[in-house]
Structures are given as C-alpha cells and as structure tokens.
Design a protein around this motif. Structure first.
Motif, PDB file in Angstrom:
ATOM      1  N   SER A  58       0.839  -1.197   0.000  1.00 21.94           N
ATOM      2  CA  SER A  58       0.000   0.000   0.000  1.00 21.94           C
ATOM      3  C   SER A  58       0.876   1.250   0.000  1.00 21.94           C
ATOM      4  O   SER A  58       2.042   1.209   0.421  1.00 21.94           O
ATOM      5  CB  SER A  58      -0.916   0.008   1.232  1.00 21.94           C
ATOM      6  OG  SER A  58      -0.148   0.216   2.413  1.00 21.94           O
ATOM      7  N   ARG A  60       0.825   3.788   1.984  1.00 20.61           N
ATOM      8  CA  ARG A  60       1.278   4.151   3.340  1.00 20.61           C
ATOM      9  C   ARG A  60       2.442   3.286   3.790  1.00 20.61           C
ATOM     10  O   ARG A  60       3.405   3.771   4.387  1.00 20.61           O
ATOM     11  CB  ARG A  60       0.116   4.040   4.339  1.00 20.61           C
ATOM     12  CG  ARG A  60      -0.926   5.115   4.155  1.00 20.61           C
ATOM     13  CD  ARG A  60      -1.932   5.172   5.279  1.00 20.61           C
ATOM     14  NE  ARG A  60      -2.959   6.126   4.932  1.00 20.61           N
ATOM     15  CZ  ARG A  60      -2.860   7.425   5.147  1.00 20.61           C
ATOM     16  NH1 ARG A  60      -1.778   7.911   5.735  1.00 20.61           N
ATOM     17  NH2 ARG A  60      -3.834   8.245   4.789  1.00 20.61           N
ATOM     18  N   GLU A  74       0.716  14.411   4.557  1.00 18.06           N
ATOM     19  CA  GLU A  74      -0.153  14.242   3.398  1.00 18.06           C
ATOM     20  C   GLU A  74      -0.492  15.583   2.766  1.00 18.06           C
ATOM     21  O   GLU A  74      -0.612  16.599   3.448  1.00 18.06           O
ATOM     22  CB  GLU A  74      -1.444  13.526   3.799  1.00 18.06           C
ATOM     23  CG  GLU A  74      -1.244  12.076   4.207  1.00 18.06           C
ATOM     24  CD  GLU A  74      -2.560  11.353   4.443  1.00 18.06           C
ATOM     25  OE1 GLU A  74      -3.510  11.564   3.647  1.00 18.06           O
ATOM     26  OE2 GLU A  74      -2.658  10.613   5.428  1.00 18.06           O
ATOM     27  N   GLN A 101     -13.161   1.881  -0.283  1.00 23.43           N
ATOM     28  CA  GLN A 101     -12.709   2.693   0.846  1.00 23.43           C
ATOM     29  C   GLN A 101     -12.704   1.889   2.143  1.00 23.43           C
ATOM     30  O   GLN A 101     -11.798   2.027   2.965  1.00 23.43           O
ATOM     31  CB  GLN A 101     -13.602   3.924   0.981  1.00 23.43           C
ATOM     32  CG  GLN A 101     -13.422   4.939  -0.136  1.00 23.43           C
ATOM     33  CD  GLN A 101     -14.497   6.008  -0.146  1.00 23.43           C
ATOM     34  OE1 GLN A 101     -15.518   5.888   0.540  1.00 23.43           O
ATOM     35  NE2 GLN A 101     -14.295   7.048  -0.935  1.00 23.43           N
ATOM     36  N   THR A 104      -9.678  -0.798   1.934  1.00 22.91           N
ATOM     37  CA  THR A 104      -8.314  -0.250   1.935  1.00 22.91           C
ATOM     38  C   THR A 104      -8.073   0.775   3.040  1.00 22.91           C
ATOM     39  O   THR A 104      -6.933   1.019   3.412  1.00 22.91           O
ATOM     40  CB  THR A 104      -8.003   0.418   0.588  1.00 22.91           C
ATOM     41  OG1 THR A 104      -8.905   1.518   0.380  1.00 22.91           O
ATOM     42  CG2 THR A 104      -8.144  -0.573  -0.556  1.00 22.91           C
ATOM     43  N   GLU A 106      -8.539   3.888   2.601  1.00 26.09           N
ATOM     44  CA  GLU A 106      -8.090   5.108   1.926  1.00 26.09           C
ATOM     45  C   GLU A 106      -9.270   5.781   1.228  1.00 26.09           C
ATOM     46  O   GLU A 106     -10.274   5.144   0.914  1.00 26.09           O
ATOM     47  CB  GLU A 106      -6.997   4.790   0.902  1.00 26.09           C
ATOM     48  CG  GLU A 106      -5.739   4.197   1.495  1.00 26.09           C
ATOM     49  CD  GLU A 106      -4.966   5.181   2.363  1.00 26.09           C
ATOM     50  OE1 GLU A 106      -5.249   6.397   2.279  1.00 26.09           O
ATOM     51  OE2 GLU A 106      -4.099   4.738   3.119  1.00 26.09           O
ATOM     52  N   LYS A 107      -9.116   7.082   0.963  1.00 29.35           N
ATOM     53  CA  LYS A 107     -10.173   7.821   0.279  1.00 29.35           C
ATOM     54  C   LYS A 107     -10.243   7.460  -1.193  1.00 29.35           C
ATOM     55  O   LYS A 107     -11.315   7.367  -1.775  1.00 29.35           O
ATOM     56  CB  LYS A 107      -9.925   9.326   0.419  1.00 29.35           C
ATOM     57  CG  LYS A 107      -9.922   9.840   1.844  1.00 29.35           C
ATOM     58  CD  LYS A 107      -9.586  11.322   1.865  1.00 29.35           C
ATOM     59  CE  LYS A 107      -9.500  11.845   3.294  1.00 29.35           C
ATOM     60  NZ  LYS A 107      -9.112  13.283   3.308  1.00 29.35           N
ATOM     61  N   LEU A 111      -2.132   8.442  -3.101  1.00 26.60           N
ATOM     62  CA  LEU A 111      -1.745   9.177  -1.904  1.00 26.60           C
ATOM     63  C   LEU A 111      -0.576  10.078  -2.245  1.00 26.60           C
ATOM     64  O   LEU A 111       0.393   9.641  -2.864  1.00 26.60           O
ATOM     65  CB  LEU A 111      -1.350   8.202  -0.787  1.00 26.60           C
ATOM     66  CG  LEU A 111      -0.967   8.808   0.564  1.00 26.60           C
ATOM     67  CD1 LEU A 111      -2.161   9.499   1.214  1.00 26.60           C
ATOM     68  CD2 LEU A 111      -0.424   7.724   1.499  1.00 26.60           C
ATOM     69  N   ASP A 128      -2.507   3.051  -5.347  1.00 25.34           N
ATOM     70  CA  ASP A 128      -2.880   1.868  -4.582  1.00 25.34           C
ATOM     71  C   ASP A 128      -3.659   0.924  -5.492  1.00 25.34           C
ATOM     72  O   ASP A 128      -4.816   1.181  -5.830  1.00 25.34           O
ATOM     73  CB  ASP A 128      -3.745   2.281  -3.384  1.00 25.34           C
ATOM     74  CG  ASP A 128      -3.997   1.130  -2.432  1.00 25.34           C
ATOM     75  OD1 ASP A 128      -3.594  -0.006  -2.740  1.00 25.34           O
ATOM     76  OD2 ASP A 128      -4.602   1.361  -1.366  1.00 25.34           O
TER      77      ASP A 128
END
Length: 325
Positions: A58, A60, A74, A101, A104, A106-107, A111, A128
């Motif tokens: 991922s 992150r 971020e 969302q 994962t 995440e939005k 990222l 991602d």
C-alpha cells in the motif's frame, strides 16, 4: 468433589480463557509458495525472503519505508464529483467506491505526501492497486496535479510510484481526460527545472502507461513488473502469435531501452536518494546526514565513507543507465 467441580468449571474456564489466534500470521508467496511470517514480510517491504517475489504494497506502507523515520505529511487533493455519469454495472459506482474505501482504509487510489529521504526534501505520490485496481479517475488526475503544484511551490523533486490497471471505466471519457491533464502537470515540473522520477510497479498498464508513468527524467521499475499499454493476452489474441518470453516485463523493457533501472524494493530507497541528489546537483548523502539508527547507543562511523553515487555507477551487479550505455 463432584462432576460440577471436576468437569463443568474447568470447561467454562477454558472457554473464557481461550486466546484467539490471529488469522493473518502467515502469508503465502505467490511466486514460490513459501509460507512467510507476516512480521518478517512487513520488515522486508512485502518482498519474499525466499525467492524475491515483490508483492503488492500500500502507499502508506511504502512511504513508511521510504521517508526518513517513516514520517511524512499528506497533501490535500481536491475531491471531484462522486458520480458524474451515474454509472451502474453490477453495482452502482458509489457502492463500489464505498466498498473500496472500507477494504483499503483510503479515500481514493492515490496518496500524495511530502517529506525527506536521506535529508533531501521531496514530494511523493503513490497509487494503490488494491483500490479498484489503482484505476485512473478524476481524483488521480487531481492528485498528480496537486503533487506537481506542491513540488513547484516548495521547489522539490517529484517521485511517483505507479500501479494501475488503466483508466476508470465508471468515469468514461472524464477518466481519459486525465491523460492530457497529468501530462500538462508534468510539464510544470519541466519548466521549473525540477526532477521527475517514476518508479513503475506491478502492474502499470493502460492510459497510465500512455501518460504520466512514462514521462520521467529517470524511469525505474521493480523486478518482474508488468508494464504495458495493452496486456500480453490481448496482443496474442490480436496478432495470433506467441509472444517472447518475459514480454512486457521490467527486465525485457530494460533490455530494449525503455527503462533506466530495475531495482529491488529493498534497495530502492538508497537508489532514489543517490539519483535525487545527483539530479539536484547536491553532494552525495553520507552517513552523518542520515537519521541515527533506532535502538543504538554507540554507532561506529568508518573513517572513509563510500560515495553512494559512485557505487550506483560502478557496482558490477547494478544495471547501467541509458546514459552509461
């Protein structure tokens, strides 16, 4: 003593004191089938310790291993219209977004962050693949534009990690419009004289390959990554011929001049530090410039510290760049 004391009570105690074992203690390597302990796999950046197979990681997790101390900030990305075409296949587009969302955390599929690598400030963006196949939609276009604008504002290089199955069909022509938009964003970096480095990971395909993923000043790929516009199966069905072994893989593209390097993920951070500082005209990073290692009291510093940039060009096991060729 009776049956309640001898049997029932111990049985009840064993039920309530039972410790549940986590289900994700082990992962199976897709390359060699070896069972890998999850902690060992995480420490090795999701690279198999047995065969070197690179698993998906991922953004992150990637940024934690990339930035100094694993710390980064971020960058805010403008949110586009959630469902511009009111698209629906087996599910409504908003329902697919919510499911991605949730799975994962995440939005969206990209990222963007700022931080330092080897005490060198950079802006980084990573896709991602777990989020709807890393597909390029309006948000991804906005993310790359935001990353480029942040890099120009801070006068920092931009490093982008691509991983996508192509454009997002749920956004139709609006997703294809991100190809020229992102190309213009990269041009902003060119005009500002800032380096743009692309790291192509498995897989990078479709409109992503036809736009920002192949516009880097330096093109690096992870081992055995699939990099193409149309996939090998589509090409075989079209031309009705068997493709060469390893066709459209990173090593094949390196041999044919489309890449500068093929670098394992575990060595990628040091390589990016050396290349970034080289492109910025900075002196090579030395041990004293890097953060102190964790849990170390006394660190022995050698009298002569090897120049990382020379190591990149002179190491017999490294892959030469197009300039060195």
């Amino acid at each position: 003593m009776n049956w309640i004391t001898n049997y029932v009570r111990p049985r009840i105690n064993s039920i309530f004191s039972r410790r549940e074992m986590p289900e994700n203690l082990w992962s199976k390597c897709e390359g060699c089938g070896t069972m890998l302990f999850h902690r060992e796999l995480t420490e090795n950046l999701q690279v198999c310790t047995s065969c070197g197979h690179h698993m998906q990681i991922s953004p992150r997790e990637r940024f934690k291993g990339l930035f100094d101390g694993g710390t980064f900030t971020e960058v805010d990305v403008p949110r586009p219209h959630p469902d511009p075409l009111h698209f629906r296949d087996q599910k409504k587009y908003p329902d697919r977004m919510r499911a991605a969302q949730k799975s994962t955390g995440e939005k969206e599929a990209m990222l963007v962050a700022t931080g330092e690598i080897g005490r060198t400030p950079i802006v980084a963006a990573a896709q991602d693949f777990s989020f709807m196949g890393g597909s390029m939609g309006m948000y991804v276009g906005n993310a790359i534009i935001a990353a480029a604008e942040e890099a120009v504002k801070l006068k920092r290089p931009l490093i982008l990690f691509s991983a996508a199955g192509g454009a997002r069909m749920q956004e139709g022509i609006l997703s294809l419009m991100q190809m020229p938009r992102t190309t213009v964003a990269i041009q902003l970096l060119r005009e500002a004289g800032l380096p743009y480095i692309v790291v192509l990971t498995h897989p990078t395909t479709g409109g992503v390959t036809a736009s920002y993923a192949m516009l880097g000043d330096v093109q690096i790929a992870e081992p055995n990554a699939l990099i193409c516009f149309a996939g090998p199966r589509v090409i075989e069905q079209t031309i009705r011929e068997k493709l060469p072994e390893g066709f459209q893989r990173a090593e094949y593209l390196l041999d044919h001049g489309m890449l500068d390097r093929v670098t394992p993920r575990t060595a990628l951070r040091d390589e990016l530090i050396g290349i970034t500082r080289m492109l910025l005209g900075l002196p090579p990073a030395v041990m004293g410039d890097l953060p102190a290692p964790e849990n170390e009291v006394d660190v022995a510093v050698p009298e002569e510290i090897e120049d990382p940039s020379r190591k990149l060009s002179k190491d017999p096991g490294s892959t030469p760049t197009r300039a060195e060729k």
